[in-house]
Design an enzyme around this catalytic site. Structure first.
Site, PDB file in Angstrom:
ATOM      1  CG  ASN A  59      -0.233   0.098   2.410  1.00 17.33           C
ATOM      2  OD1 ASN A  59       0.478   0.757   2.875  1.00 17.33           O
ATOM      3  ND2 ASN A  59      -0.283  -1.401   3.223  1.00 17.33           N
ATOM      4  NE  ARG A  60      -0.750   6.426  -3.010  1.00 21.56           N
ATOM      5  CZ  ARG A  60      -1.571   7.588  -2.922  1.00 21.56           C
ATOM      6  NH1 ARG A  60      -2.927   7.602  -2.748  1.00 21.56           N
ATOM      7  NH2 ARG A  60      -0.899   8.856  -3.205  1.00 21.56           N
TER       8      ARG A  60
END
Ligand code: CTP
Length: 411
Positions: free
Chosen positions: A216-217
């Site tokens: 994820n970011r």
């Protein structure tokens, strides 16, 4: 004041001096540290004595300078005596050779052995020629030491031995002594002094085959900032972080960093440490699902893969179940809509003491930004809004709230 009076009341500093031309500046540093009232025990490496005399240090220090592991009239085991009693070890100058020995865990002289025989925070002040400073071997050794929680005060750029100019000049004695007193004041009197704080950071990576992952970011910045600030406020900090952050971010303070990859690895590292922690902060963006990874690399010609996902363990929920008396558990809620309501529900569901709501849809906040804007929600429902500011400042707000809860719990 006599040295025995100092022994009873003053913080104890081991001043390590390695063999470089900047060793002469360590005399001035010693003088300043003594003026600040610290009990200072100098250790010179055998090479340092080629540059400065042990007698000079003995004359200014709280006890005679030591240069050897052997033949110490005061104790047969000087390294454990010095290491165990130190509140801080400062090495100035730290040469390339000293840095390499410490990174490798070598104890071939009194300074190396004392560094290994101590749990005290360590501040290294490197000094060397620019070519040496820029060597990948030196920088990698420093990165290894930083990861283990050693603090490094980078050298200045300026005049070097032999008339050269460049990076590698020992930081000024005044800069070092100011940092030393700030470190000693913070760790001894900070609102998190004597507390053990466990923090998670970054996004986990779930493999789908031997080369690809689902992640994820999360940048990990908020978790790293929390670790740094918690140490500054006096805590003993362990940071469990996603491995990809190893290259991108550095903690400058005394923080033990453990690198993991998957949600399962993060769960293991966090859950084995929760019993000894006063505070646990789950700033990591832990994957909610993991994939059943293929043994061989998935091939494009086989078409889009059908990924079989299964839920991961919710670490925060498990922490809530294992909570011990007086322990504070902090969760993060990354939300994009109906944020306050969802975060409050999440806090109740996951049984934490504080929930930090991160509206990741707001400008300049959340993933991959140096700044953040959060709402800190207490179990009572009381909220504290923290407007857009650096992740360090946000950490300070969160940790001040944590410290207040610890005090309330203790009273
Ligand atoms: N968390 C955790 N273990 C997981 C998933 C999340 O410990 N397997 C923690 C996070 O570190 C964070 C908190 O739970 O402190 C909330 O994470 P978030 O992703 O906002 O919540 P989820 O439970 O994953 O719910 P959803 O993604 O549906 O909002």
């Amino acid at each position: 004041m006599t040295s025995s009076e100092h022994k009873a009341s003053s913080p104890r500093i081991v001043l390590g001096v390695a063999g470089g031309i900047a060793a002469f500046k360590a005399v001035e540093l010693l003088r300043r540290l003594r003026e600040l009232g610290y009990f200072v025990s100098p250790i010179l490496t055998p090479d340092a004595t080629h540059f400065v005399g042990a007698l000079t240090f003995s004359a200014l220090a709280s006890e005679p300078a030591r240069t050897s592991l052997f033949n110490d009239p005061s104790t047969p085991i000087p390294h454990t005596y010095l290491g165990q009693n130190a509140d801080l070890i400062v090495v100035a100058p730290a040469t390339a050779h000293l840095i390499a020995r410490y990174a490798a865990g070598l104890a071939n002289d009194l300074l190396g052995a004392t560094l290994l025989a101590s749990r005290a925070p360590v501040l290294l002040c490197p000094a060397m020629h620019s070519e040496m400073w820029e060597q990948p071997s030196v920088q990698e050794n420093l990165a290894t030491l930083r990861r283990r929680g050693v603090m490094i005060l980078n050298p200045d750029v300026g005049l070097l031995a032999g008339g050269d100019v460049g990076a590698g000049r020992l930081a000024e004695p005044e800069t070092i002594s100011n940092l030393v007193s700030a470190l000693l004041a913070e760790t001894a009197h900070g609102p998190l002094a004597n507390k053990r704080v466990l923090i998670s950071a970054g996004g986990t990576r779930e493999p789908i085959d031997p080369v690809r992952v689902i992640t994820n970011r999360s940048s990990g910045r908020q978790g790293f900032a929390l670790a740094e600030v918690a140490a500054r406020l006096g805590a003993t900090v362990t940071l469990v972080s996603c491995a990809t952050l190893a290259l991108a971010l550095d903690v400058q303070r005394r923080v033990e960093v453990i690198y993991v990859d998957t949600a399962a690895q993060m769960a293991t590292e966090i859950l084995t440490r929760t019993a000894q922690s006063d505070v646990v902060i789950m700033a990591a963006a832990v994957a909610d699902f993991t994939a059943r990874a293929a043994t061989n690399k998935l091939k494009k010609e086989d078409g889009p893969p059908a990924l079989e996902l299964e839920p991961t363990q919710d670490i925060l929920v498990e922490l809530g179940k294992r909570r011990h008396e007086g322990q504070i558990i902090v969760g993060f809620a990354a939300e994009t809509d109906n944020a306050l309501e969802r975060a409050t529900q999440k806090m109740k569901r996951k049984n934490c003491d504080l929930m930090v709501l991160n509206d990741v849809s707001a400008d300049g906040a959340g993933f991959d930004h140096p700044t953040n804007e959060v709402v800190i929600i207490e179990r009572s429902g009381q909220t504290h809004s923290v407007s857009l500011r650096s992740k360090e400042e946000v950490s300070y707000e969160i940790l001040t709230n944590v410290a207040a809860l610890l005090t309330r719990g203790a009273s």
